[in-house]
Motif scaffolding. Sequence first.
Motif, short mmCIF file in Angstrom:
data_model
loop_
_atom_site.label_atom_id
_atom_site.label_comp_id
_atom_site.label_asym_id
_atom_site.label_seq_id
_atom_site.Cartn_x
_atom_site.Cartn_y
_atom_site.Cartn_z
N GLN A 37 7.21 2.17 -5.81
CA GLN A 37 5.95 1.11 -5.78
C GLN A 37 6.09 0.58 -4.32
OE1 GLN A 37 7.44 -1.54 -8.91
NE2 GLN A 37 6.05 -0.34 -10.59
N SER A 38 4.80 0.11 -4.13
CA SER A 38 4.83 -0.59 -2.89
C SER A 38 5.55 -2.11 -2.90
CB SER A 38 3.23 -0.67 -2.72
OG SER A 38 3.14 -1.41 -1.22
N PRO A 39 6.60 -2.32 -1.95
CA PRO A 39 6.92 -3.53 -1.89
C PRO A 39 6.08 -4.52 -1.34
CG PRO A 39 7.56 -2.34 0.22
CD PRO A 39 6.47 -1.32 -0.82
N LEU A 40 4.95 -4.18 -0.62
CA LEU A 40 4.26 -5.41 -0.48
C LEU A 40 2.67 -5.06 -0.13
CD1 LEU A 40 4.92 -5.85 3.44
CD2 LEU A 40 5.93 -4.06 2.31
N PRO A 41 1.83 -5.86 -0.26
CA PRO A 41 0.62 -5.50 0.05
C PRO A 41 0.11 -4.93 1.26
CG PRO A 41 0.46 -7.83 -0.03
CD PRO A 41 1.82 -7.25 -0.08
N GLY A 42 -1.09 -3.98 1.70
CA GLY A 42 -1.48 -3.34 2.92
C GLY A 42 -2.11 -2.22 2.84
N GLU A 46 1.35 -0.96 6.17
CA GLU A 46 1.07 -1.58 7.50
C GLU A 46 0.26 -2.98 7.06
OE1 GLU A 46 -2.03 -3.32 9.89
OE2 GLU A 46 -2.65 -1.72 8.68
N VAL A 47 0.91 -3.93 7.49
CA VAL A 47 0.35 -5.32 7.22
C VAL A 47 0.27 -5.96 8.46
CG1 VAL A 47 0.96 -7.44 5.95
CG2 VAL A 47 1.68 -5.46 5.24
N PHE A 51 4.27 -2.19 10.78
CA PHE A 51 4.47 -0.93 9.72
C PHE A 51 6.12 -0.90 9.23
CE2 PHE A 51 1.30 0.52 12.71
CZ PHE A 51 0.48 1.21 11.68
N HIS A 52 5.96 -1.02 7.80
CA HIS A 52 7.16 -1.11 7.15
C HIS A 52 7.29 -0.02 6.41
CE1 HIS A 52 7.05 -5.59 7.62
NE2 HIS A 52 5.76 -5.46 7.45
N GLU A 53 8.54 0.80 6.55
CA GLU A 53 9.06 1.91 5.94
C GLU A 53 9.09 1.67 4.29
OE1 GLU A 53 12.46 3.68 7.67
OE2 GLU A 53 11.34 4.65 9.12
N VAL A 54 8.82 2.57 3.65
CA VAL A 54 9.08 2.70 2.24
C VAL A 54 10.17 3.64 1.74
CG1 VAL A 54 8.13 2.89 -0.25
CG2 VAL A 54 6.67 2.11 1.75
N LYS A 55 11.20 3.23 1.33
CA LYS A 55 12.52 4.40 1.14
C LYS A 55 12.37 4.45 -0.16
CE LYS A 55 14.67 3.76 5.49
NZ LYS A 55 14.53 5.13 5.98
N ALA A 56 12.98 5.50 -0.74
CA ALA A 56 13.15 5.92 -2.02
C ALA A 56 14.46 5.06 -2.28
CB ALA A 56 13.29 7.24 -2.36
N GLU A 57 14.64 4.57 -3.65
CA GLU A 57 15.39 3.46 -4.17
C GLU A 57 16.22 4.58 -5.42
OE1 GLU A 57 14.89 -0.32 -5.20
OE2 GLU A 57 14.35 -0.83 -2.81
N THR A 58 15.51 5.74 -6.01
CA THR A 58 15.67 6.40 -6.84
C THR A 58 15.46 7.89 -6.25
OG1 THR A 58 15.69 6.92 -9.17
CG2 THR A 58 13.76 6.19 -8.39
N ALA A 72 -4.87 4.34 2.15
CA ALA A 72 -5.34 3.53 1.08
C ALA A 72 -4.97 2.14 0.94
CB ALA A 72 -5.27 4.16 -0.12
N PRO A 73 -5.84 1.02 0.74
CA PRO A 73 -5.24 -0.14 0.33
C PRO A 73 -4.57 -0.36 -0.60
CG PRO A 73 -7.57 -0.09 0.04
CD PRO A 73 -7.13 1.09 0.46
N VAL A 74 -3.30 -0.85 -0.67
CA VAL A 74 -2.38 -0.99 -1.98
C VAL A 74 -2.15 -2.61 -2.22
CG1 VAL A 74 -1.35 1.40 -1.98
CG2 VAL A 74 -0.50 -0.60 -0.56
N MET A 75 -1.65 -2.75 -3.29
CA MET A 75 -1.20 -4.12 -3.50
C MET A 75 0.45 -3.98 -4.01
SD MET A 75 -3.53 -5.80 -3.46
CE MET A 75 -3.17 -7.65 -4.07
N ALA A 76 1.29 -5.25 -3.59
CA ALA A 76 2.61 -5.25 -3.98
C ALA A 76 2.68 -4.76 -5.64
CB ALA A 76 3.01 -6.59 -3.97
N GLY A 77 3.56 -3.74 -5.62
CA GLY A 77 4.04 -3.19 -7.13
C GLY A 77 3.16 -1.94 -7.37
N ALA A 78 2.10 -1.73 -6.71
CA ALA A 78 1.09 -0.58 -6.93
C ALA A 78 2.21 0.48 -6.77
CB ALA A 78 0.11 -0.44 -5.88
#
Length: 78
Positions: free
Chosen positions: A6-11, A41-42, A46-53, A66-72
């Motif tokens: 999931q996205s950790p933050l909106p952007g 990107e916020v 730019f914030h890297e999204v890394k897999a936790e699983t 695409a625009p995403v919300m936190a938790g998307a």
Amino acid sequence: MAKQIQSPLPGTFYRKPAPEEPNFIEDGASIAVGDTIGLVEVMKTFHEVKAETAGDNARFQAENEAPVMAGAVLVEMD
């Protein structure tokens, strides 16, 4: 049940590090813990999204730029 990243933050979600570069992860690929799957990107940061699983058969739910919300959900995998 599918695993999710999931996205950790909106952007704005980006699947590649730069427009002329290949995607971090392609659809159908395996993902390991710690792999960068994209960027969010916020406000020009730019914030890297890394897999936790880890998982196989990655299926991106968010389109590039695409625009995403936190938790998307960005990626589902087996």
